[in-house]
Design a protein around this motif. Structure first.
Motif, short mmCIF file in Angstrom:
data_model
loop_
_atom_site.label_atom_id
_atom_site.label_comp_id
_atom_site.label_asym_id
_atom_site.label_seq_id
_atom_site.Cartn_x
_atom_site.Cartn_y
_atom_site.Cartn_z
N LEU B 81 -37.60 67.81 5.08
CA LEU B 81 -38.27 66.63 6.30
C LEU B 81 -38.92 65.62 6.17
CD1 LEU B 81 -37.95 67.07 9.33
CD2 LEU B 81 -39.91 68.24 9.30
N ARG B 82 -39.72 65.91 4.99
CA ARG B 82 -40.61 64.85 4.64
C ARG B 82 -39.75 63.45 4.03
NH1 ARG B 82 -43.77 67.08 0.29
NH2 ARG B 82 -42.13 66.35 -1.06
N ASN B 83 -38.97 64.00 3.11
CA ASN B 83 -38.01 62.95 2.63
C ASN B 83 -37.32 62.22 3.38
OD1 ASN B 83 -38.99 63.58 -0.25
ND2 ASN B 83 -36.83 64.48 -0.63
N GLU B 84 -37.03 62.86 4.46
CA GLU B 84 -35.92 62.16 5.61
C GLU B 84 -36.81 61.39 6.60
OE1 GLU B 84 -33.07 63.70 9.16
OE2 GLU B 84 -33.86 64.90 7.69
N LYS B 85 -38.13 61.78 7.01
CA LYS B 85 -38.75 61.13 7.90
C LYS B 85 -40.13 60.41 7.51
CE LYS B 85 -36.36 63.69 10.99
NZ LYS B 85 -35.70 63.13 12.30
N ILE B 107 -36.34 54.02 -6.71
CA ILE B 107 -37.05 55.38 -6.93
C ILE B 107 -36.64 56.52 -5.61
CG2 ILE B 107 -38.95 56.92 -7.21
CD1 ILE B 107 -37.95 56.77 -9.74
N PRO B 108 -37.20 56.24 -4.56
CA PRO B 108 -37.06 57.07 -3.51
C PRO B 108 -35.63 57.39 -2.98
CG PRO B 108 -38.64 55.03 -2.90
CD PRO B 108 -38.01 54.98 -4.13
N LEU B 109 -34.85 56.09 -3.21
CA LEU B 109 -33.37 56.17 -2.88
C LEU B 109 -32.89 57.28 -3.75
CD1 LEU B 109 -32.77 52.61 -2.03
CD2 LEU B 109 -33.29 54.51 -0.36
N SER B 110 -32.95 57.28 -4.89
CA SER B 110 -32.41 58.04 -6.03
C SER B 110 -32.72 59.50 -5.71
CB SER B 110 -32.90 57.79 -7.36
OG SER B 110 -34.24 58.06 -7.64
N TYR B 111 -33.55 59.87 -4.86
CA TYR B 111 -34.14 61.33 -4.56
C TYR B 111 -33.54 61.54 -3.29
CZ TYR B 111 -37.76 60.77 -8.20
OH TYR B 111 -38.48 60.59 -9.26
N ARG B 112 -32.64 60.77 -2.67
CA ARG B 112 -32.41 61.02 -1.36
C ARG B 112 -30.65 60.76 -1.21
NH1 ARG B 112 -37.21 59.23 -0.52
NH2 ARG B 112 -38.47 60.24 1.23
N ILE B 158 -38.17 51.98 2.60
CA ILE B 158 -36.79 51.61 2.07
C ILE B 158 -35.85 52.72 2.37
CG2 ILE B 158 -37.20 52.50 -0.29
CD1 ILE B 158 -35.50 49.97 -1.07
N ALA B 159 -36.33 53.89 2.37
CA ALA B 159 -35.70 55.00 3.02
C ALA B 159 -35.42 55.13 4.34
CB ALA B 159 -35.74 56.27 2.10
N GLN B 160 -36.00 54.20 5.06
CA GLN B 160 -36.14 53.86 6.74
C GLN B 160 -36.72 55.28 7.08
OE1 GLN B 160 -31.84 53.60 6.54
NE2 GLN B 160 -31.98 51.45 6.86
N PRO B 161 -37.97 55.53 6.94
CA PRO B 161 -38.71 56.80 7.65
C PRO B 161 -39.09 56.47 8.99
CG PRO B 161 -40.29 55.65 6.15
CD PRO B 161 -38.66 54.90 6.01
N LYS B 162 -39.14 57.51 10.08
CA LYS B 162 -39.74 57.40 11.28
C LYS B 162 -41.28 57.01 11.08
CE LYS B 162 -38.07 59.50 14.66
NZ LYS B 162 -37.88 60.65 15.62
N LEU B 163 -41.84 57.64 10.04
CA LEU B 163 -43.37 57.84 10.27
C LEU B 163 -43.84 57.19 8.98
CD1 LEU B 163 -46.36 58.50 11.02
CD2 LEU B 163 -45.68 61.06 10.12
N LEU B 164 -44.94 56.06 8.89
CA LEU B 164 -45.26 55.50 7.87
C LEU B 164 -46.74 55.97 7.58
CD1 LEU B 164 -44.99 53.59 5.12
CD2 LEU B 164 -45.86 51.94 6.72
N LEU B 165 -47.06 56.69 6.55
CA LEU B 165 -48.40 57.08 6.49
C LEU B 165 -49.26 56.22 5.22
CD1 LEU B 165 -48.24 61.03 6.13
CD2 LEU B 165 -48.74 59.71 8.23
#
Lengths: 813, 220
Positions: B81-85, B107-112, B158-165
């Motif tokens: 869920l974290r990776n997606e959002k 890097i984040p894209l390579s994990y997704r 870059i992975a288009q999350p809904k929430l930015l922390l």
């Protein structure tokens, strides 16, 4: 300096884990180096009870390239008179004597020696004198010298022994001297008689007999190679002068020390140097390991060092401090290594690599003497320099030190520092690869040698030796009768399957008998061709007792006696050389010896090749077996008994059976065939066991090193891993990251190691048996093994990285 | 979008005692919100952020994300869920030293489970959008702090999350660079991104829509 040492001690106590691991690694490699050096010291360096041994040489008569024989008196006289290489030279012949008059009859090893043999060796008697020139003349007085241990054993070291009689072979000799402790040349002699003969007046046949050992002392400035070349030239002259005796003979001059090791082909030297190379590699792996530990620790101390710089310490001062810490560690490792060596050396001596029997008290007794202690000290200090220098220079470097202070307690040791660790671990794996491949080849070669088909079954065989004295068995029929009676009695003993006699026990470490022969009706295509076979004179059931495999025809039997058709049983190799591609049964061959004629013998049987000759173990040498009853000889009688079970249980019964026929007949060397064979591959076993141990230690150290670097890398990359997890990395991504890094290092090390091993193993060619130095199976297996070990070493750090809590990892900052 | 109810986080002190970092947290964050979490050091701000980011699993209470009860999810499901959002921006940027700007973004894209072509397109877009195309082959150490944080933000979204922390996103930057980053956050928020930042700076907090004050683990 004192402050540096005090601080270094404090630091070592502060990190007991680091200290223990480093000292253990150093102890292992310094201990192994010291133990192996103690072998080198005992075998190659330690003084022996002769004068200036490094100037003493020994000549071997050679046939067919490398087929070593004793020397002849013809050669001795020629070398003595024509050579300019030697200060002096002398001749000795090994003999055995039946000693009587001292409790039970005993067979003792002895020799007949020229007075010049002893003076050439420079041996000084412990008591009395050696032989005089007069005693060396034909018809000289019956005098003898006895060995120090013989003196202690039989006379309790009594000084009044001089002038007392000693009864050898039924004749009394006056004792005129006691040789120094440990001296027993030639062979393992305990008594010496003067060589009372005028060479020129001896029949040519006797002059040509290859029964002698020549020792000579090189003139100052003359190298062994020069002497070898000169004697080879003289040997060529002798071929022309005595074609019937010397045709096809050459000579090789080796150092006396090499001869004492029984190392005619130089394998012991090569094996020792290979092992020194092996322990050197182990030392390098250890240095890389400890250097890695030091580097990793040094990176953690960058702030401390930066502060010291800020407080005024020069770079040189910091290098000195760090270097002192390394040297202290090296000294502690060296002391531990020495303790380990004290424990290893006796074990090493039990694996004694030499086949010689002389100077056993020196050559088979490895010890840690002053030279070995000095070696251990030097190795420890050099090790300290090797593993301490890089961390000291890196640690005291000026780069970014001020930055470290500003960064406070932040971790240090970034990508650049990891590069050093990575480089060292790659080097470590490459060295381990070289060591493992070398060890693998030597172990495999040893295994192949162990599984060489002996051509007989060594299980459940008892062997013993006898010499029938001329004085008692002057007529040959008496010897045959003794043999027949003895075998009849022994065959009827309970637990005996069969029994037989031979003139040489297969692969024994004694003078063995050979014969030149010619094949009836065959004109040699090469005029220089000289056919030679191992010459065994055997009883009817000998080959059956040995469990030799009959390929065609029959074994020697009870009908093959004097007066009947002279027969011979030959080995496959002899058949191949004499009648290639033909059936040898019924064909005839004849022994050839200048001045003598022998009857033609008809081949009645062919046996599978039997390994008879210790010095030609690696090849199949021709052998023939002739009936004891048909061939008169005065060779020793060696009894072989096949038992139903454990052959040692028969020892007493066999001794009693012999005593029942002749109570005065001594027997010696009672042992099982397997005990006899255990001496055959001593050099190879020594190399194989030690190289395997070194390779295993190298593998262990390299895997610990790889594990350490990977674990350190994970600790250094904790926050990076946290970031990656925060960015979406799954545990498997983290696992792959760490494993990938570790395996990259492993594969790089293995690749470099393959190239290094490919070069290094060229040096082992002469130690290998039926195995290529670039044997693909060994290289592949070691590559896979190191790959697997690399996987295991990386797995634990990778697994711990996989389970890192990202919150903790990020907080680690 | 986010609802925390009675969330508590504690650490054992030994002898059965607990040290509470967060106490009885009730917090609702709507889609498109821009929340600034403030408070003194040790108030529990970063802990709250890590709970929201689903890094921390040792808390109690209820946490609903897009109506999904994350407190009932297994660690692996939360990670998914974290990776997606969710995307992260760190105070120390945490760019990977051995990777170029381009690779850091990848890097984040390579994990997704993005295909190679999708990754290339997305990285290209991010480089364009943040005007760092010229820096794509540089390593982090070759960039200024502001530039590094710019890459950090680009990487977070870059992975288009809904929430930015964001945990103190300008803490290591000087004021002008910090202002640039905050303007960027505001722009992202205006485009629909929900943002939760931890900050000590009143000025930075003013870029957000509301402030949550923490003190000794309590929302005050």
């Amino acid at each position: 300096m004192l402050n540096d040492i005090r601080f270094a001690f404090r630091l070592l106590f502060k990190s007991p884990g680091f200290t223990l691991v480093a000292i253990a690694a150093l102890a292992l490699s310094v201990g192994a180096n010291t133990a192996i050096f103690s072998a080198v010291n005992s075998l190659l360096l330690r003084p022996l009870p002769v004068e200036d041994i490094d100037r003493l040489v020994y000549s071997i008569a050679l046939r067919e390239g490398f087929d070593p024989f004793g020397s002849s008196l013809i050669e001795y006289a020629a070398y003595r008179d024509r050579s300019h290489s030697f200060v002096s030279s002398g001749v000795a012949a090994q003999r055995s004597f039946n000693l009587t008059g001292h409790d039970d009859p005993e067979r003792v090893r002895g020799a007949t020696v020229m007075a010049t043999y002893l003076t050439t060796l420079g041996v000084k008697p412990a008591l009395g004198r050696t032989f005089t020139a007069d005693e060396n003349l034909p018809g000289g007085p019956a005098v003898t010298l006895i060995g120090y241990e013989f003196w202690q054993r039989h006379y309790g070291g009594r000084v009044g022994v001089l002038g007392e009689p000693l009864n050898l072979e039924g004749r009394s000799y006056n004792i005129v001297g006691v040789m120094p402790r440990g001296f027993d040349l030639p062979g393992a002699a305990e008594v010496w008689l003067p060589f009372q003969a005028n060479i020129d007046s001896l029949p040519l046949v006797e002059q040509a007999a290859s029964n002698y050992e020549i020792a000579a002392r090189l003139k100052p400035g003359v190298a062994l190679k020069q002497a070898d070349a000169e004697l080879k030239a003289i040997a060529r002259q002798l071929e022309g002068e005595y074609p019937e005796f010397r045709h096809g003979w050459s000579v090789k001059v080796i150092s006396l020390r090499q001869q004492l090791l029984g190392d005619l082909e130089g394998r012991v030297h090569k094996a020792l140097f290979a092992l020194m190379g092996g322990v050197g590699f182990l030392l390098l792996i250890c240095c890389a390991n400890v250097a890695n530990l030091q580097l990793a620790r040094g990176f953690g101390r960058e702030r401390e060092l930066a502060l010291r710089r800020a407080l005024g310490a020069s770079r040189g001062r910091l290098v000195r401090q760090l270097f002192t810490e390394s040297m202290l560690l090296a000294v502690l490792g060296g002391i531990s290594g020495l303790l380990l060596a004290y424990w290893l050396v006796p074990a090493l001596a039990m694996l004694n690599p030499i086949q010689g029997i002389s100077f056993a008290a020196f050559l088979r007794h490895f010890e840690i003497d002053g030279r070995v202690l000095s070696f251990a000290l030097v190795v420890s200090l050099v090790t300290g320099v090797i593993f301490g220098l890089l961390p000291a220079l890196k640690g005291a470097g000026t780069h970014e030190l001020m930055l470290r202070i500003k960064q406070g307690d932040q971790r240090s040791g970034g990508a650049a520092s990891r590069q050093w660790l990575n480089s060292l671990i790659v080097a470590e794996i490459a060295i381990a690869m070289t060591l493992l491949v070398s060890g693998g080849l030597i172990v495999q070669s040893f295994q192949r040698l162990q599984h060489v088909d002996l051509g007989f079954n060594p299980e459940n065989l008892l062997t013993l030796k006898m010499i029938l004295p001329e004085s008692k068995y002057s007529e040959y029929r008496q010897r045959v009768a003794f043999n027949d009676q003895m075998l009849d009695r022994i065959k009827n003993l309970s637990g005996v399957v069969s029994a037989g006699t031979t003139t040489n026990i297969p692969l024994e470490r004694e003078i063995t008998y050979d014969a030149r022969f010619e094949v009836e009706g065959r004109v040699p295509s090469n005029p220089n061709e000289v056919l030679i076979t191992s010459h065994r004179i055997v009883s009817p059931d000998y080959l059956k007792t040995l469990d030799a495999t009959l390929m065609s025809g029959r074994f020697i039997d009870g009908n093959d006696r004097a007066g009947n058709l002279p027969v011979v049983v030959i080995s496959e190799e002899l058949a191949r050389q004499a009648w290639p591609g033909q059936n040898p049964l019924g064909k005839r061959l004849k022994r050839v010896r200048a001045g003598q004629t022998f009857p033609s013998m008809t081949v009645v049987g062919v046996v599978k090749n039997v390994k008879e000759d210790l010095f030609n173990y690696r090849i199949n040498r021709p052998v023939w077996y002739v009936p004891y009853a048909q061939v008169e000889n005065s060779f020793p009688v060696n009894l072989i008994v096949r038992a139903k079970g454990n052959p040692t249980f028969l020892t007493t019964a066999v001794r009693e059976a012999i005593r029942a026929i002749d109570p005065d007949q001594p027997v010696s060397d009672v042992m099982t065939m397997n005990t006899n064979l255990s001496d055959v591959l001593v050099t190879e076993r020594f190399s194989a066991v030690l190289m395997a141990a070194l390779a295993a230690s190298g593998l262990l150290l390299a895997s610990i090193g790889l594990y350490g670097v990977m674990a350190y890398s994970v600790s250094q990359r904790t926050s990076e891993i946290g970031v990656r997890v925060a960015l979406g990395a799954q545990p498997r991504h983290v696992f792959q990251l760490i494993m990938g890094h570790g395996m990259k290092l492993t594969l790089l090390g293995v690749t470099i190691g393959l190239l290094a091993a490919w070069s290094a193993t060229r040096l082992l060619v002469s130690l290998l048996f039926e195995l290529s130095a670039c044997d693909a199976t060994t290289f592949s297996a070691i590559t896979l093994l190191l790959g697997f070990v690399g996987l295991v070493a990386c797995y634990l750090p990778a697994r711990s990285a996989m389970h890192l809590d990202p919150v903790e990892a990020l907080r680690y900052e | 979008m986010i609802r925390l109810h009675n969330v508590e986080r504690s650490y054992p002190l030994g002898r059965g005692q607990l040290f509470y970092v967060l106490r009885d947290i009730d917090l609702d964050i709507s889609q498109g919100d821009f929340v600034s979490v403030m408070g003194p050091s040790g108030a529990g701000k970063s802990t709250l952020l890590h709970i929201l980011g689903m890094h921390d699993h040792g808390w109690t209470g209820e946490y609903f994300f897009d109506e999904t009860a994350t407190h009932h999810l297994k660690a692996k499901e939360r990670a998914s869920l974290r990776n997606e959002k969710i995307g992260f921006v760190f105070q120390q940027y945490h760019l990977l030293d051995d990777l170029t700007v381009y690779e850091n973004l990848d890097i984040p894209l390579s994990y997704r489970h993005y295909s190679k072509s999708e990754r290339t397109a997305l990285v290209g877009d991010a480089l364009d959008r943040f005007q760092i195309v010229g820096k794509k082959d540089l390593y982090p150490r070759q960039l200024s702090g502001g530039q590094q944080q710019l890459v950090g933000v680009a990487r977070a979204i870059i992975a288009q999350p809904k929430l930015l922390l964001a945990d103190e996103p300008t803490g290591n930057l000087h004021s002008s660079q910090g202002e640039e980053i905050m303007k960027l956050f505001r722009k992202l928020n205006e485009e629909g991104m929900t943002i939760v930042q931890v900050t000590h700076s009143e000025k930075n907090a003013s870029y957000g829509k509301r402030i949550v004050q923490l003190r000794d683990g309590w929302i005050v």
